[in-house]
Design an enzyme around this catalytic site. Structure first.
Site, PDB file in Angstrom:
ATOM      1  N   GLY A 237       0.937  -0.996   0.508  1.00 43.47           N
ATOM      2  CA  GLY A 237      -0.268   0.223  -0.113  1.00 43.47           C
ATOM      3  C   GLY A 237       0.667   1.385  -0.141  1.00 43.47           C
TER       4      GLY A 237
ATOM      5  N   TYR B 271      -8.826  -1.814   3.796  1.00 44.95           N
ATOM      6  CA  TYR B 271     -10.159  -1.295   2.274  1.00 44.95           C
ATOM      7  C   TYR B 271     -10.369  -0.266   2.050  1.00 44.95           C
ATOM      8  CZ  TYR B 271     -13.484  -2.483  -0.678  1.00 44.95           C
ATOM      9  OH  TYR B 271     -14.459  -2.402  -1.819  1.00 44.95           O
TER      10      TYR B 271
ATOM     11  N   TYR C 293     -16.842   3.070   4.373  1.00 47.89           N
ATOM     12  CA  TYR C 293     -15.220   2.999   4.189  1.00 47.89           C
ATOM     13  C   TYR C 293     -15.473   3.931   6.010  1.00 47.89           C
ATOM     14  CZ  TYR C 293     -10.806   4.907   4.136  1.00 47.89           C
ATOM     15  OH  TYR C 293      -9.211   4.550   4.563  1.00 47.89           O
TER      16      TYR C 293
END
Length: 297
Positions: free
Chosen positions: A16, A66, A130
């Protein structure tokens, strides 16, 4: 810990934006063990427990998440598994080893109704899946009682992954006109600066997070809109005309499945007071990133 040379950090999310940088900034502090998704799947809780038990790290750093904000509205179960439940499982595993955990969270835990920067004491009220799942991860970690640092970051960008910075660089080279939302305000923060600050904190604490455990905001100084950020990127790209500007639009002109906070600037006084850390302004951070980007294209 028998000695710093023998210390091990379990890093999750090595590919990431933040995780990729953390592999490098934390390397001088300890042996960084960074399994890939094929070795550690955050939706497989039994695997999480087994991997942590086998590695026996001195610290867990979870940079995985995520992060597809719009897609999370259609995949709330997966988002909750990765963002909400897995951090709690990691924290429980850390508690059994008597170690701490570092978790990255987000400015999207807030609803954006304020007009001044959010502090760590402000009550989170996320607007989308989120944000709700990231807040659930914070709550799960805190509930275990394990020593922890929860670092809320803002508008993260970098040379890797899918992010606003890379999108603008790509579109500016291909499209004659770019439309960008101008009524959402935040603090764009280069992922490398986040990773460097995290490593400085770990060097200070020597992985002992007990006395300084808690939530901290870690973002660049200043604030701008997505339009302002895009304009700054384009103005700094030498191959484009300096007179060229993106076209400002409103959130209503660019609707999406996920509601976004209109204002999500974070106050950084707590981390400055506790650790003596202050990130550069978002403009200076952008200059640093673009300088590095030009050297490694």
């Amino acid at each position: 810990m028998s000695g710093q040379n023998q210390a091990k950090i379990l890093l999750i999310g090595k590919n990431g934006q933040i995780g990729w940088e953390l592999q490098r900034t934390m390397a001088p502090l300890a042996k960084v063990i960074a399994p890939g998704r094929d070795q550690l799947n955050l939706t497989d809780y039994a695997q999480i427990r087994r991997v942590v038990r086998e590695i026996k790290p001195h610290l867990i750093v979870n940079a995985a998440a995520y992060t597809a904000v719009n897609q999370a509205e259609f995949e709330p179960v997966t988002a909750q598994a990765i963002n909400g439940t897995a951090p709690g499982i990691l924290a429980e595993a850390a508690r059994k080893l008597h170690i701490g955990i570092v978790q990255f969270s987000t400015d999207y835990v807030f609803d954006g109704r304020k007009k001044v920067p959010y502090t760590e004491e402000d009550v989170p009220r996320p607007l989308n899946v989120y944000g709700r799942t990231k807040l659930a991860g914070e709550t799960a970690i805190r509930a275990t009682g394990v020593p922890h640092l929860i670092l809320r970051v803002s508008w993260v960008y970098g040379r890797r992954g899918n992010n606003f910075f890379r999108t603008i660089v790509r579109q500016a080279a291909r499209q004659p006109e770019i439309k960008v939302v101008s009524d959402q305000t935040g603090s764009p923060t280069w992922s490398r600066l986040i990773a460097e600050a995290t490593a400085q904190i770990l060097a200070q604490t020597r992985f002992s997070l007990g006395e300084k455990r808690g939530i901290y905001h870690l973002s660049a100084g200043g604030q701008t809109s997505w339009w302002g950020f895009a304009a700054a990127i384009m103005n700094r790209l030498p191959r484009l005309s300096p007179e060229r500007q993106p076209v400002p639009i409103t959130s209503r002109d660019y609707p999406g499945p996920a509601r976004r906070p209109p204002y999500s600037v974070l106050a950084n006084e707590k981390i400055k007071t506790t650790f003596g850390l202050t990130l550069p302004s978002w403009e200076d951070g952008l200059d640093l990133c673009l300088n590095q980007y030009a050297l490694h294209k």
